[in-house]
Write a protein that holds these residues in place. Structure first.
Motif, PDB file in Angstrom:
ATOM      1  N   HIS A 291      50.247 -11.858  20.925  1.00 35.79           N
ATOM      2  CA  HIS A 291      51.305 -12.784  20.543  1.00 35.79           C
ATOM      3  C   HIS A 291      51.567 -12.622  19.047  1.00 35.79           C
ATOM      4  CE1 HIS A 291      48.303 -15.597  18.768  1.00 35.79           C
ATOM      5  NE2 HIS A 291      47.543 -15.115  19.724  1.00 35.79           N
ATOM      6  N   LYS A 292      52.652 -13.196  18.587  1.00 37.58           N
ATOM      7  CA  LYS A 292      53.063 -12.997  17.197  1.00 37.58           C
ATOM      8  C   LYS A 292      52.067 -13.574  16.196  1.00 37.58           C
ATOM      9  CE  LYS A 292      58.044 -12.781  18.089  1.00 37.58           C
ATOM     10  NZ  LYS A 292      59.367 -13.409  17.828  1.00 37.58           N
ATOM     11  N   GLY A 293      51.305 -14.558  16.609  1.00 38.87           N
ATOM     12  CA  GLY A 293      50.356 -15.176  15.697  1.00 38.87           C
ATOM     13  C   GLY A 293      49.052 -14.428  15.546  1.00 38.87           C
ATOM     14  N   SER A 294      48.861 -13.353  16.327  1.00 40.10           N
ATOM     15  CA  SER A 294      47.605 -12.615  16.240  1.00 40.10           C
ATOM     16  C   SER A 294      47.585 -11.784  14.969  1.00 40.10           C
ATOM     17  CB  SER A 294      47.429 -11.707  17.458  1.00 40.10           C
ATOM     18  OG  SER A 294      48.422 -10.704  17.476  1.00 40.10           O
TER      19      SER A 294
ATOM     20  N   ASN B 231      41.909 -22.703  15.179  1.00 44.49           N
ATOM     21  CA  ASN B 231      43.207 -23.236  15.635  1.00 44.49           C
ATOM     22  C   ASN B 231      43.705 -22.503  16.883  1.00 44.49           C
ATOM     23  OD1 ASN B 231      43.195 -25.032  13.473  1.00 44.49           O
ATOM     24  ND2 ASN B 231      44.272 -23.604  12.130  1.00 44.49           N
ATOM     25  N   ALA B 232      42.871 -22.527  17.908  1.00 45.14           N
ATOM     26  CA  ALA B 232      43.162 -21.784  19.145  1.00 45.14           C
ATOM     27  C   ALA B 232      43.463 -22.718  20.309  1.00 45.14           C
ATOM     28  CB  ALA B 232      41.986 -20.880  19.472  1.00 45.14           C
ATOM     29  N   GLU B 233      44.076 -23.858  20.033  1.00 42.56           N
ATOM     30  CA  GLU B 233      44.301 -24.857  21.080  1.00 42.56           C
ATOM     31  C   GLU B 233      45.163 -24.336  22.234  1.00 42.56           C
ATOM     32  OE1 GLU B 233      46.276 -28.221  19.351  1.00 42.56           O
ATOM     33  OE2 GLU B 233      48.154 -27.144  18.999  1.00 42.56           O
TER      34      GLU B 233
ATOM     35  N   GLY C 243      36.031 -22.021  12.901  1.00 41.66           N
ATOM     36  CA  GLY C 243      36.248 -21.939  11.455  1.00 41.66           C
ATOM     37  C   GLY C 243      36.865 -23.186  10.864  1.00 41.66           C
ATOM     38  N   MET C 244      36.486 -24.345  11.383  1.00 43.00           N
ATOM     39  CA  MET C 244      37.005 -25.643  10.959  1.00 43.00           C
ATOM     40  C   MET C 244      38.479 -25.799  11.337  1.00 43.00           C
ATOM     41  SD  MET C 244      35.054 -26.343   7.313  1.00 43.00           S
ATOM     42  CE  MET C 244      35.515 -28.091   7.342  1.00 43.00           C
ATOM     43  N   SER C 245      38.738 -25.728  12.621  1.00 43.61           N
ATOM     44  CA  SER C 245      40.104 -25.847  13.138  1.00 43.61           C
ATOM     45  C   SER C 245      40.702 -27.210  12.797  1.00 43.61           C
ATOM     46  CB  SER C 245      40.106 -25.656  14.654  1.00 43.61           C
ATOM     47  OG  SER C 245      39.748 -24.334  14.998  1.00 43.61           O
ATOM     48  N   SER C 246      42.008 -27.186  12.554  1.00 42.45           N
ATOM     49  CA  SER C 246      42.714 -28.427  12.220  1.00 42.45           C
ATOM     50  C   SER C 246      43.596 -28.908  13.375  1.00 42.45           C
ATOM     51  CB  SER C 246      43.580 -28.217  10.967  1.00 42.45           C
ATOM     52  OG  SER C 246      44.497 -27.155  11.163  1.00 42.45           O
ATOM     53  N   ASP C 247      43.593 -28.175  14.484  1.00 39.87           N
ATOM     54  CA  ASP C 247      44.375 -28.607  15.648  1.00 39.87           C
ATOM     55  C   ASP C 247      43.418 -29.222  16.687  1.00 39.87           C
ATOM     56  OD1 ASP C 247      43.057 -26.422  16.613  1.00 39.87           O
ATOM     57  OD2 ASP C 247      44.833 -25.283  17.177  1.00 39.87           O
ATOM     58  N   LYS C 248      43.696 -29.092  17.961  1.00 43.10           N
ATOM     59  CA  LYS C 248      42.875 -29.717  18.995  1.00 43.10           C
ATOM     60  C   LYS C 248      41.796 -28.790  19.551  1.00 43.10           C
ATOM     61  CE  LYS C 248      46.513 -32.908  20.509  1.00 43.10           C
ATOM     62  NZ  LYS C 248      47.350 -33.349  21.659  1.00 43.10           N
ATOM     63  N   THR C 249      41.525 -27.681  18.857  1.00 44.86           N
ATOM     64  CA  THR C 249      40.546 -26.718  19.351  1.00 44.86           C
ATOM     65  C   THR C 249      39.183 -27.354  19.603  1.00 44.86           C
ATOM     66  OG1 THR C 249      41.646 -24.874  18.232  1.00 44.86           O
ATOM     67  CG2 THR C 249      39.347 -24.560  18.838  1.00 44.86           C
TER      68      THR C 249
ATOM     69  N   TYR D 186      37.095 -13.167  22.046  1.00 44.68           N
ATOM     70  CA  TYR D 186      37.949 -13.874  21.095  1.00 44.68           C
ATOM     71  C   TYR D 186      38.766 -14.950  21.807  1.00 44.68           C
ATOM     72  CZ  TYR D 186      36.235 -10.395  17.941  1.00 44.68           C
ATOM     73  OH  TYR D 186      35.381  -9.625  17.193  1.00 44.68           O
ATOM     74  N   ALA D 187      39.108 -16.000  21.072  1.00 48.93           N
ATOM     75  CA  ALA D 187      39.652 -17.218  21.674  1.00 48.93           C
ATOM     76  C   ALA D 187      41.071 -17.065  22.215  1.00 48.93           C
ATOM     77  CB  ALA D 187      39.605 -18.367  20.656  1.00 48.93           C
ATOM     78  N   ASP D 188      41.695 -15.918  21.982  1.00 47.81           N
ATOM     79  CA  ASP D 188      42.990 -15.625  22.607  1.00 47.81           C
ATOM     80  C   ASP D 188      42.812 -14.970  23.975  1.00 47.81           C
ATOM     81  OD1 ASP D 188      44.367 -16.551  20.429  1.00 47.81           O
ATOM     82  OD2 ASP D 188      44.611 -14.591  19.502  1.00 47.81           O
ATOM     83  N   ASP D 189      41.585 -14.536  24.277  1.00 42.97           N
ATOM     84  CA  ASP D 189      41.352 -13.614  25.384  1.00 42.97           C
ATOM     85  C   ASP D 189      40.485 -14.237  26.477  1.00 42.97           C
ATOM     86  OD1 ASP D 189      42.695 -11.952  23.595  1.00 42.97           O
ATOM     87  OD2 ASP D 189      40.831 -11.122  22.793  1.00 42.97           O
ATOM     88  N   PHE D 190      40.252 -13.483  27.562  1.00 43.11           N
ATOM     89  CA  PHE D 190      39.406 -13.981  28.635  1.00 43.11           C
ATOM     90  C   PHE D 190      38.768 -12.812  29.382  1.00 43.11           C
ATOM     91  CE2 PHE D 190      43.707 -13.570  30.269  1.00 43.11           C
ATOM     92  CZ  PHE D 190      43.560 -13.031  31.536  1.00 43.11           C
ATOM     93  N   LEU D 191      37.743 -13.116  30.181  1.00 40.10           N
ATOM     94  CA  LEU D 191      36.992 -12.110  30.924  1.00 40.10           C
ATOM     95  C   LEU D 191      37.325 -12.161  32.404  1.00 40.10           C
ATOM     96  CD1 LEU D 191      33.425 -12.603  29.375  1.00 40.10           C
ATOM     97  CD2 LEU D 191      35.104 -10.831  28.773  1.00 40.10           C
TER      98      LEU D 191
END
Length: 307
Positions: A208-211, A14-16, A41-47, A89-94
């Motif tokens: 972010h708060k969701g991490s 769920n990392a949309e 992990g079987m995302s339920s959003d638009k990931t 990780y899907a919150d991050d970037f290189l």
């Protein structure tokens, strides 16, 4: 698919809101000698929709249930074709030169087990910088750094996972292990694995708060996990006297930080319980630790913010 030098594993759920920037950072690499493996992990959003739109950069996509990000990473390691493995990780970037920098460092130092490089932590929404750590004194392979400094990202020689095992994705109580990266780093150092340091920021973490590490309750749990890691290795017969001292201090450090936190949040019963544990373990020296260790933690955190 041709053989690539680096395998980059992206675990996500769920990392949309963030994964597009993660994938864009791979598209923008100055060197394309890498494969990208996404473990959803079987995302339920638009990931998944976003990942499919970026199929040009994704070599392997697996969408199935997993116990945690570390569990997904362990499964992905078995699919990797690269000699070096990185986690993104899907919150991050290189940074744009991350792959090129890692490949060049590995070519110059082909006998190393893992490469350490700098990281920046910033707020997801405001991009306010919270931490920059890239100096060799903080990144080099030592048990003190593994225990008392921020755990930064690394590029691992693939063989290391065969030699010392995968990430431990579950803690001793069979719940998600938030500190699995620190435990793995400690395990590498105690196993004598050699590293090379790139004194440059290649990895950008967005907080972010969701991490997982963003909530107050998880921060407390992480401190208890650190204590559990220390206890686990303190009971190992192969630990040297020097490493034994550092691990004892690591345990005391986290007990002292818990004590300070419970005091300032008026959780006096929990503070009393931690105080008793500390005193039983360290006797009169415990009174020094509950003052000195939080101060040292503050000084270190300031040192990686003042740049």
């Amino acid at each position: 698919m041709s053989h690539k030098k680096i395998s980059i594993i992206i675990p996500c759920l769920n990392a949309e809101k963030t994964i597009q920037r993660t994938l864009d950072s791979l598209k923008n690499q100055t060197c394309s000698d890498f494969e990208c493996i996404v473990m959803d992990g079987m995302s339920s959003d638009k990931t998944l929709e976003i990942i499919e739109k970026n199929s040009s950069i994704v070599d392997i996509l697996v969408s199935e249930k997993d116990d945690s990000g570390a569990d997904a990473v362990n499964k992905a390691i078995k699919l990797c074709q690269g000699n070096m493995i990185c986690f993104l990780y899907a919150d991050d970037f290189l940074s744009a030169d991350a792959v090129d920098s890692i490949i060049k460092a590995n070519e110059i130092n082909d006998d190393i087990d893992y490469i350490s490089y700098g990281m920046q932590i910033q707020d997801l929404y405001t991009e306010k910088i919270k931490l920059k750590s890239y100096k060799k004194k903080h990144l080099s392979a030592s048990l003190s750094n593994a225990c008392f400094k921020h755990v930064l990202n690394h590029a691992y020689n693939k063989k290391i996972f065969d030699e010392i095992g995968d990430l431990k994705h579950l803690y001793f109580d069979n719940n998600i292990f938030f500190s699995n990266d620190r435990e793995f780093l400690i395990r590498m150092i105690l196993s004598g694995k050699k590293n090379y340091v790139i004194e440059k920021i290649l990895y950008f973490m967005q907080s972010h708060k969701g991490s997982y590490t963003g909530s107050r309750s998880n921060i407390i749990r992480i401190r208890y996990e650190h204590i559990g890691i220390a206890d686990f290795y303190l009971n190992k017969k192969f630990i040297s006297e020097e490493h034994h001292k550092i691990l004892k201090l690591f345990k005391s450090h986290n007990l002292a930080l818990l004590f300070a936190w419970f005091v300032i949040t008026f959780s006096y019963k929990r503070a009393a319980n931690v105080f008793i544990i500390g005193f039983k373990n360290y006797k009169i020296l415990w009174f020094v630790h509950i003052i000195v260790r939080p101060i040292l933690e503050i000084f270190y955190r300031l040192s990686v913010k003042l740049f």
